[in-house]
Design an enzyme around this catalytic site. Structure first.
Site, PDB file in Angstrom:
ATOM      1  N   CYS A 198       0.857  -1.188   0.000  1.00  0.00           N
ATOM      2  CA  CYS A 198       0.000   0.000   0.000  1.00  0.00           C
ATOM      3  C   CYS A 198       0.896   1.241   0.000  1.00  0.00           C
ATOM      4  O   CYS A 198       1.998   1.242   0.512  1.00  0.00           O
ATOM      5  CB  CYS A 198      -0.933   0.101   1.189  1.00  0.00           C
ATOM      6  SG  CYS A 198      -2.080  -1.251   1.330  1.00  0.00           S
ATOM      7  N   ARG A 212       3.593  -0.085  -5.103  1.00  0.00           N
ATOM      8  CA  ARG A 212       3.407  -0.667  -3.769  1.00  0.00           C
ATOM      9  C   ARG A 212       2.124  -1.486  -3.652  1.00  0.00           C
ATOM     10  O   ARG A 212       1.890  -2.137  -2.634  1.00  0.00           O
ATOM     11  CB  ARG A 212       3.392   0.443  -2.716  1.00  0.00           C
ATOM     12  CG  ARG A 212       4.652   1.274  -2.685  1.00  0.00           C
ATOM     13  CD  ARG A 212       4.556   2.367  -1.650  1.00  0.00           C
ATOM     14  NE  ARG A 212       4.547   1.830  -0.313  1.00  0.00           N
ATOM     15  CZ  ARG A 212       5.626   1.542   0.398  1.00  0.00           C
ATOM     16  NH1 ARG A 212       6.814   1.760  -0.113  1.00  0.00           N
ATOM     17  NH2 ARG A 212       5.531   1.044   1.605  1.00  0.00           N
ATOM     18  N   TRP A 249      -2.676  -2.712  -1.643  1.00  0.00           N
ATOM     19  CA  TRP A 249      -2.353  -4.123  -1.833  1.00  0.00           C
ATOM     20  C   TRP A 249      -3.136  -4.837  -0.745  1.00  0.00           C
ATOM     21  O   TRP A 249      -2.873  -4.675   0.451  1.00  0.00           O
ATOM     22  CB  TRP A 249      -0.857  -4.354  -1.657  1.00  0.00           C
ATOM     23  CG  TRP A 249      -0.417  -5.744  -2.031  1.00  0.00           C
ATOM     24  CD1 TRP A 249      -0.114  -6.196  -3.281  1.00  0.00           C
ATOM     25  CD2 TRP A 249      -0.219  -6.853  -1.143  1.00  0.00           C
ATOM     26  NE1 TRP A 249       0.254  -7.517  -3.224  1.00  0.00           N
ATOM     27  CE2 TRP A 249       0.200  -7.945  -1.921  1.00  0.00           C
ATOM     28  CE3 TRP A 249      -0.358  -7.030   0.229  1.00  0.00           C
ATOM     29  CZ2 TRP A 249       0.477  -9.192  -1.381  1.00  0.00           C
ATOM     30  CZ3 TRP A 249      -0.080  -8.270   0.771  1.00  0.00           C
ATOM     31  CH2 TRP A 249       0.339  -9.342  -0.031  1.00  0.00           C
ATOM     32  N   ASN A 298      -1.353   2.315   5.640  1.00  0.00           N
ATOM     33  CA  ASN A 298      -0.521   1.232   5.125  1.00  0.00           C
ATOM     34  C   ASN A 298      -0.027   0.428   6.320  1.00  0.00           C
ATOM     35  O   ASN A 298       0.603   0.999   7.212  1.00  0.00           O
ATOM     36  CB  ASN A 298       0.670   1.811   4.351  1.00  0.00           C
ATOM     37  CG  ASN A 298       1.730   0.762   4.049  1.00  0.00           C
ATOM     38  OD1 ASN A 298       1.423  -0.399   3.843  1.00  0.00           O
ATOM     39  ND2 ASN A 298       2.988   1.182   4.027  1.00  0.00           N
ATOM     40  N   GLY A 299      -0.331  -0.858   6.342  1.00  0.00           N
ATOM     41  CA  GLY A 299       0.103  -1.699   7.465  1.00  0.00           C
ATOM     42  C   GLY A 299      -1.003  -2.666   7.822  1.00  0.00           C
ATOM     43  O   GLY A 299      -1.926  -2.899   7.034  1.00  0.00           O
ATOM     44  N   GLU A 354      17.884 -16.464  -9.853  1.00  0.00           N
ATOM     45  CA  GLU A 354      17.397 -15.113 -10.164  1.00  0.00           C
ATOM     46  C   GLU A 354      16.727 -15.086 -11.546  1.00  0.00           C
ATOM     47  O   GLU A 354      15.674 -14.462 -11.716  1.00  0.00           O
ATOM     48  CB  GLU A 354      18.580 -14.125 -10.089  1.00  0.00           C
ATOM     49  CG  GLU A 354      18.282 -12.694 -10.492  1.00  0.00           C
ATOM     50  CD  GLU A 354      17.268 -11.987  -9.601  1.00  0.00           C
ATOM     51  OE1 GLU A 354      16.856 -12.538  -8.573  1.00  0.00           O
ATOM     52  OE2 GLU A 354      16.860 -10.868  -9.958  1.00  0.00           O
ATOM     53  N   LYS A 358      12.855 -14.007 -12.091  1.00  0.00           N
ATOM     54  CA  LYS A 358      12.446 -12.909 -12.995  1.00  0.00           C
ATOM     55  C   LYS A 358      11.381 -13.408 -13.957  1.00  0.00           C
ATOM     56  O   LYS A 358      10.365 -12.758 -14.165  1.00  0.00           O
ATOM     57  CB  LYS A 358      13.634 -12.399 -13.824  1.00  0.00           C
ATOM     58  CG  LYS A 358      14.639 -11.503 -13.173  1.00  0.00           C
ATOM     59  CD  LYS A 358      14.145 -10.159 -12.764  1.00  0.00           C
ATOM     60  CE  LYS A 358      13.604 -10.217 -11.378  1.00  0.00           C
ATOM     61  NZ  LYS A 358      14.456  -9.912 -10.284  1.00  0.00           N
ATOM     62  N   GLU A 370       7.970 -14.253 -12.143  1.00  0.00           N
ATOM     63  CA  GLU A 370       7.194 -13.160 -11.540  1.00  0.00           C
ATOM     64  C   GLU A 370       6.577 -12.224 -12.571  1.00  0.00           C
ATOM     65  O   GLU A 370       5.529 -11.644 -12.317  1.00  0.00           O
ATOM     66  CB  GLU A 370       7.987 -12.400 -10.480  1.00  0.00           C
ATOM     67  CG  GLU A 370       9.058 -11.482 -10.970  1.00  0.00           C
ATOM     68  CD  GLU A 370       9.764 -10.735  -9.835  1.00  0.00           C
ATOM     69  OE1 GLU A 370       9.131 -10.398  -8.828  1.00  0.00           O
ATOM     70  OE2 GLU A 370      10.981 -10.475  -9.979  1.00  0.00           O
ATOM     71  N   HIS A 395      19.536 -35.558  -9.361  1.00  0.00           N
ATOM     72  CA  HIS A 395      18.918 -35.996  -8.108  1.00  0.00           C
ATOM     73  C   HIS A 395      17.404 -35.782  -8.123  1.00  0.00           C
ATOM     74  O   HIS A 395      16.778 -35.739  -7.071  1.00  0.00           O
ATOM     75  CB  HIS A 395      19.568 -35.269  -6.920  1.00  0.00           C
ATOM     76  CG  HIS A 395      21.029 -35.561  -6.820  1.00  0.00           C
ATOM     77  ND1 HIS A 395      21.515 -36.746  -6.323  1.00  0.00           N
ATOM     78  CD2 HIS A 395      22.122 -34.853  -7.222  1.00  0.00           C
ATOM     79  CE1 HIS A 395      22.839 -36.748  -6.393  1.00  0.00           C
ATOM     80  NE2 HIS A 395      23.225 -35.612  -6.942  1.00  0.00           N
ATOM     81  N   LYS A 412       5.976  -4.056  -4.706  1.00  0.00           N
ATOM     82  CA  LYS A 412       7.421  -3.840  -4.714  1.00  0.00           C
ATOM     83  C   LYS A 412       8.029  -4.028  -3.335  1.00  0.00           C
ATOM     84  O   LYS A 412       9.088  -4.605  -3.183  1.00  0.00           O
ATOM     85  CB  LYS A 412       7.691  -2.420  -5.225  1.00  0.00           C
ATOM     86  CG  LYS A 412       9.146  -2.037  -5.267  1.00  0.00           C
ATOM     87  CD  LYS A 412       9.772  -2.495  -6.541  1.00  0.00           C
ATOM     88  CE  LYS A 412      11.253  -2.200  -6.603  1.00  0.00           C
ATOM     89  NZ  LYS A 412      11.933  -3.174  -7.465  1.00  0.00           N
TER      90      LYS A 412
HETATM   91  O1  M6R Z   1      13.256  -4.441  -0.944  1.00  0.00           O
HETATM   92  P1  M6R Z   1      13.852  -5.814  -0.804  1.00  0.00           P
HETATM   93  O2  M6R Z   1      15.132  -5.971  -1.523  1.00  0.00           O
HETATM   94  O3  M6R Z   1      13.983  -6.221   0.648  1.00  0.00           O
HETATM   95  O4  M6R Z   1      12.807  -6.779  -1.464  1.00  0.00           O
HETATM   96  C1  M6R Z   1      12.998  -8.167  -1.443  1.00  0.00           C
HETATM   97  C2  M6R Z   1      12.068  -8.881  -2.400  1.00  0.00           C
HETATM   98  O5  M6R Z   1      10.737  -8.594  -2.075  1.00  0.00           O
HETATM   99  C3  M6R Z   1      12.330  -8.504  -3.860  1.00  0.00           C
HETATM  100  O6  M6R Z   1      13.650  -8.741  -4.231  1.00  0.00           O
HETATM  101  C4  M6R Z   1      11.390  -9.319  -4.775  1.00  0.00           C
HETATM  102  O7  M6R Z   1      11.722 -10.670  -4.740  1.00  0.00           O
HETATM  103  C5  M6R Z   1      11.427  -8.781  -6.213  1.00  0.00           C
HETATM  104  N1  M6R Z   1      10.097  -8.763  -6.747  1.00  0.00           N
HETATM  105  C6  M6R Z   1      12.267  -9.592  -7.116  1.00  0.00           C
HETATM  106  O8  M6R Z   1      12.250  -9.120  -8.423  1.00  0.00           O
END
Ligand code: M6R
Length: 617
Positions: free
Chosen positions: A2, A27, A75, A101-102, A490, A494, A497, A513, A612
């Site tokens: 949020c 957010r 969110w 927010n929270g 990673e 990517k 997501e 394995h 984010k």
């Molecule tokens: O702000 P942060 O680096 O702590 O965030 C961690 C993860 O939420 C962030 O890296 C998330 O996995 C991204 N969407 C990856 O692209």
């Protein structure tokens, strides 16, 4: 999650709130809403889904003569994404509103209590209890006192903005465990005050910011602000910080997506992260911001890295670097696991929370536990003044600039650069690498930004071709070994997501394995195959995939013509020193995910269900 924004000042408020929400939409984008004061009454507009839906509703009121208001982008946590659950939320009279927010953890008990007193609830959210609680405690005169009392009854986390139609010259803001920053005017200039969950929402109007701390409440007026302790009401003096980001940094700048812009910003971001910290001629690294003496660095017995998501992948790479170059034991934890396991920590352990935002709830909680246990805490973070940077003993800032795309790109490679610098610095202080070797590594790092800048346009095209080939795939495997193994993770993250293709990263040697059972003629398998110390081993694993007719995509060293025999597709990358391969090889994988998501018509910058900054557990 949020985003909240608020403004009081001489300008018209609706465009300011909308611009702020646009910059905070990363957010959360389940719904959006805003409220402003007009002709003595509060006017509220809300819409389900993305901000664009709210904007459509606001066409007729953009220029409305109002100079105070609040906005919210959601969110969803409590209550489904719907217009009814969208913020702002009002009290029974409609004269008091809150954006939040929270999470209010004791909302259930409070709701029952307030309903018992006759309050009528209209939403399923936890937030609505807050506005009714303020209403219940409000004597019609002293709003600040009611807000302070209400927040002291609330358990959980909050960044809130509160507004009352009876106080047309004042906004109230408060925080506890959710980020909140104020934009404040020069003394005497009357330019207005802002509140926001994150700095980009303030940038078009001011670079003068004040970070609220937990249990602080702020009063915002047109020409000044004051901050008080929530419990005692005592006024606290706050430092005004000047942010060196500019508004354009948080705009698309001609790119179709923030993600693409941020991928292309990597040469500059990488450079900004090492600039001023390395001396290539003498092979020296300096990191005074660690706040650690050479004696303290020599006394460290173990390093514990913790993070979530992509930041966790950066930590995994750093384990290889630190153990190889410094000879120090390193453990790496997913923060949500770290915080619930038995921690064996003391002052000889250096704990390094890594976070782009500096607000991720699990990483923050883990870091607090580490401090309580007596460990030294050094954070690696991208956001000035974020909670982690304020609570850690020291911070290495990554200078990636604002990252708006939900998928982390430049922030991730800059985390790697910061961790690489940390490795070299510790090796220098502890004498585990000869100066000449350090000098070579620094030179290679310095050569990286122009190299990446040169390669980027070609990679974009090559990845588009690959994306066209695999756009319909339902699964994807990413394989690598050694320090590139986390980059396989990673690459898979990517892709999944932003394109919603199921993807997994594996250490190539682990294939036999279990996962090898997945290989068939339809399974794309992307392997990172630079000519490094584990090249032959990796190639042996690639052969195993080929023998089972997997569709091989190989990313390897330029000039390695042997790859063509194995891969259906081969992408050749420039040769750099092996330690830097994780940074280099990440970038084409970001572009592959981008191109696949784009061709599939996915929302690249705001993928479904994600936000984010994950500020809830
Ligand atoms: O702000 P942060 O680096 O702590 O965030 C961690 C993860 O939420 C962030 O890296 C998330 O996995 C991204 N969407 C990856 O692209």
């Amino acid at each position: 999650m949020c985003g909240i924004v608020g403004y009081i000042g001489p300008r018209r408020v609706v465009p300011i709130l909308l611009e702020g929400l646009k910059r905070l939409e990363y957010r959360g984008y389940d719904s959006a809403g805003l409220v402003y004061l007009h002709q003595g009454g509060l006017v509220k507009h809300r819409a389900m889904g993305k901000l664009v839906n709210l904007e459509e509703k606001l066409d007729a009121v953009r220029d409305v003569e109002s100079h105070i208001g609040l906005g919210h982008t959601r969110w969803a946590t409590h209550g489904s994404p719907s217009e009814l659950n969208a913020h702002p939320h009002s009290d029974c009279t409609g004269e008091l509103v809150v954006v939040h927010n929270g999470i209010i953890e004791n909302y259930h008990a409070l709701r029952e209590e307030l309903q018992g007193k006759g309050h009528v609830f209209r939403s399923e959210t936890d937030t609505e209890v807050l506005v009714h609680l303020i209403e219940e405690l409000f004597n019609g005169k002293n709003l600040l006192a009611a807000v302070r009392k209400a927040l002291q009854r609330v358990q959980g986390s909050y960044a809130v903005g509160v507004m009352w139609s009876g106080a047309p010259d004042m906004l109230i803001a408060a925080r506890c465990q959710s980020p909140l920053v104020l934009g404040v005017p020069e003394p005497g200039d009357g330019g207005g005050c802002l509140l926001a969950s994150d700095i980009p929402a303030l940038l078009p109007y001011t670079n003068r910011v004040v970070f609220l701390d937990d249990h602080e409440v702020a009063l915002l007026y047109r020409d000044r602000f004051e901050v008080r302790k929530l419990a005692s009401g005592r006024e606290v003096s706050k430092e005004v910080k000047i942010v060196d980001w500019n508004p354009a940094m948080a705009e698309k700048g001609g790119y179709t997506h923030f993600m693409l812009k941020e991928i292309f910003e990597q040469p500059q971001a990488i450079l900004s992260t090492f600039r001023g910290r390395v001396d290539p001629e003498n092979g020296q690294v300096s990191l005074p911001e660690l706040g650690l003496s050479d004696r303290e660095i020599k006394g460290i017995k173990r390093i514990s890295l913790l993070a979530c998501g992509s930041s966790w992948h950066a930590a995994l790479v750093a384990k290889y670097w630190l153990e190889k170059r410094v000879g120090i034991p390193v453990e790496v934890d997913i923060a949500s696991e770290f915080r619930y396991r038995r921690l064996i920590l003391d002052k000889s352990v250096l704990v390094v929370p890594i976070s782009q935002s500096g607000e991720t709830a699990d990483t923050l909680a883990g870091m607090r536990l580490a401090r309580q246990a007596g460990a030294r805490v050094l954070t690696i973070c991208n956001v000035l003044g974020s909670t982690m940077t304020r609570e850690a003993h020291g911070t290495i800032y990554t200078h990636a600039g604002p990252e708006i795309g939900v998928a982390s790109t430049k922030a991730f490679t800059c985390q790697l650069v910061a961790l690489f610098l940390l490795t070299l610095y510790f090796a220098q202080v502890r004498g585990t690498m000869v100066a000449e070797e350090r000098r070579t590594m620094i030179e290679s790092l310095v050569e990286l930004p122009p190299l990446v800048a040169k390669e980027l346009p070609g990679w974009l095209e090559e990845m588009e071709r690959l994306a066209e080939e695999f756009v319909k795939s339902r699964h994807f495997l990413f394989l690598a070994r050694g320090e590139n193994f986390p980059i396989a993770l990673e690459g898979a993250l990517k892709l999944k997501e932003i394109s919603y293709i199921h993807a997994e990263g594996y250490a190539a040697g682990e294939m036999k394995h279990g996962p090898i059972a997945l290989i068939d003629r339809d399974m794309p398998v992307l392997a990172l195959a630079p000519q490094d110390g584990v090249y032959e081993k990796l190639i042996a694993n690639v052969e195993e995939v080929k023998a089972r007719h997997g569709r091989l995509i190989l990313l390897g060293s330029r000039g390695d013509d042997g790859l063509a025999r194995l891969g259906e597709f081969v992408v050749q990358l420039p040769v750099v020193m092996p330690d830097l391969n994780p940074i280099l090889y990440t970038i084409p994988l970001q572009l592959l995910a981008y191109q696949v998501a784009r061709l599939r018509g996915c929302d690249v910058d705001q993928p479904r269900n994600l936000a984010k900054s994950v500020t809830v557990e």
